[in-house]
Enzyme design. Structure first.
Site, PDB file in Angstrom:
ATOM      1  N   PRO A   2       0.801  -1.205   0.000  1.00 32.44           N
ATOM      2  CA  PRO A   2       0.000   0.000   0.000  1.00 32.44           C
ATOM      3  C   PRO A   2       0.839   1.262   0.000  1.00 32.44           C
ATOM      4  CG  PRO A   2      -0.198  -1.240   2.057  1.00 32.44           C
ATOM      5  CD  PRO A   2       0.977  -1.726   1.347  1.00 32.44           C
ATOM      6  N   GLU A   3       0.330   2.254  -0.678  1.00 30.77           N
ATOM      7  CA  GLU A   3       0.948   3.577  -0.706  1.00 30.77           C
ATOM      8  C   GLU A   3       0.075   4.500   0.152  1.00 30.77           C
ATOM      9  OE1 GLU A   3       1.883   4.659  -4.783  1.00 30.77           O
ATOM     10  OE2 GLU A   3       1.898   2.556  -5.386  1.00 30.77           O
ATOM     11  N   HIS A  93      -1.350 -17.074   6.204  1.00 25.07           N
ATOM     12  CA  HIS A  93      -0.257 -16.129   6.469  1.00 25.07           C
ATOM     13  C   HIS A  93      -0.610 -15.114   7.551  1.00 25.07           C
ATOM     14  CE1 HIS A  93       1.697 -17.768   2.949  1.00 25.07           C
ATOM     15  NE2 HIS A  93       0.628 -17.493   2.227  1.00 25.07           N
ATOM     16  N   ARG A 112       4.541 -12.268   2.027  1.00 23.79           N
ATOM     17  CA  ARG A 112       5.969 -12.112   1.730  1.00 23.79           C
ATOM     18  C   ARG A 112       6.801 -11.769   2.958  1.00 23.79           C
ATOM     19  NH1 ARG A 112       6.438  -8.791  -3.815  1.00 23.79           N
ATOM     20  NH2 ARG A 112       8.639  -9.288  -3.564  1.00 23.79           N
TER      21      ARG A 112
END
Length: 274
Positions: A2-3, A93, A112
């Site tokens: 996310p930005e 996850h 990740r």
DNA sequence: CGGTGCCTGCTG
DNA sequence: CAGCAGGCACCG
């Protein structure tokens, strides 16, 4: 992942649900996400604190806790925070769960495993979370065209690399950098220090516009971004160049090309950007 | 400054 | 199966 607009949307989606909630326990299944404490220390430091506020700085989320402590979360590429009723099964996850007194949970997933968490006293947190060097907030009044001009002056790097540099401007990532440069009509590989004043003024305006619109549309769900309630954003429908390599430019009909600038996949229109 | 590593999962 | 991914710290 996310930005600025996505992190802001997560903050907005979580704040009404979390404000005033007490954290009673934590479950840490991937301790390496904790950057400055062990899992045991974290559990001891966070237990019984009340979430008083959530603040965004750049792409960081700061949870202001009772007792003058702050929890900092950075989602990096694939981190997600999700408010959930305690009984619901965990998503794959799921690495950290904060259990709330209400029986609900705040859950963190991250395939990740690039994200990171810090916890420290308010007075220490900026240093501990290495946030001291963060640049200007692009949606603040402080970010003027003149300020951008002085940030770019003399810089030999590409304009794209400078837009992505969090020490210069905090919050822009690959999607909004490409979109802003398209809207400004500036090629991403231009040397930053060589932009004309008019180009800088236009870039300043579109950076603010595109980020504000991204917030308004509740972020970009390009592959897997979801807000704190699991809801998709809407800005993916407004993308002009990002992810559109090989497709027609919506302005001139030319082909959107993909190149590598600043080591990142970069999308632009050779016709519309100079 | 550019290149690399951190991880997993998806795409071609 | 290789290559790529919305990020960032570190290295030289």
């Amino acid at each position: 992942m996310p930005e600025l607009p996505e992190v802001e949307t997560i903050k907005q989606s979580l704040l009404p649900l979390l404000r005033g909630q007490q954290i009673i326990a934590s479950e840490i299944s991937l301790p390496k996400l904790l950057q400055n404490v062990t899992a045991g220390e974290f559990a001891g430091l966070i237990a019984n604190r009340v979430i008083q506020d959530i603040v965004r700085r750049g792409k960081y989320l700061l949870f202001r806790l009772s007792g003058d402590y702050t929890l900092v979360v950075h989602l990096r590429m694939t981190g997600q925070l999700r408010f959930a009723a305690g009984a619901l099964p965990h998503l794959p996850h799921t690495h950290i769960v904060l259990k709330l007194a209400s029986g609900s949970e705040l859950r963190y997933t991250d395939p990740r495993q690039f994200g990171y968490w810090f916890i420290a006293a308010d007075s220490e947190i900026t240093r501990v979370a290495r946030m001291e060097h963060l640049g200007v907030e692009p949606l603040s009044a402080e970010f003027t065209a003149l300020a951008l001009a002085s940030l770019l002056a003399g810089r030999r790097g590409t304009i794209k690399s400078l837009l992505l540099n969090q020490r210069i401007i905090a919050g822009i990532g690959n999607i909004y950098a490409d979109e802003a440069l398209f809207l400004a009509g500036i090629r991403p590989d231009r040397v930053a220090g060589e932009l004309a004043l008019g180009e800088i003024a236009r870039l300043h305006e579109v950076v603010r516009d595109v980020l504000a619109l991204g917030v308004k549309m509740r972020g970009t769900t390009f592959s897997d971004y979801l807000d704190g309630l699991g809801q998709e954003g809407g800005f993916q429908h407004q993308l002009q160049v990002y992810g559109r390599a090989g497709e027609a430019c919506l302005t001139c009909g030319g082909e959107i090309v993909r190149l590598v600038v600043a080591g990142r996949g970069t999308h632009c229109c050779r016709q519309c950007q100079n």
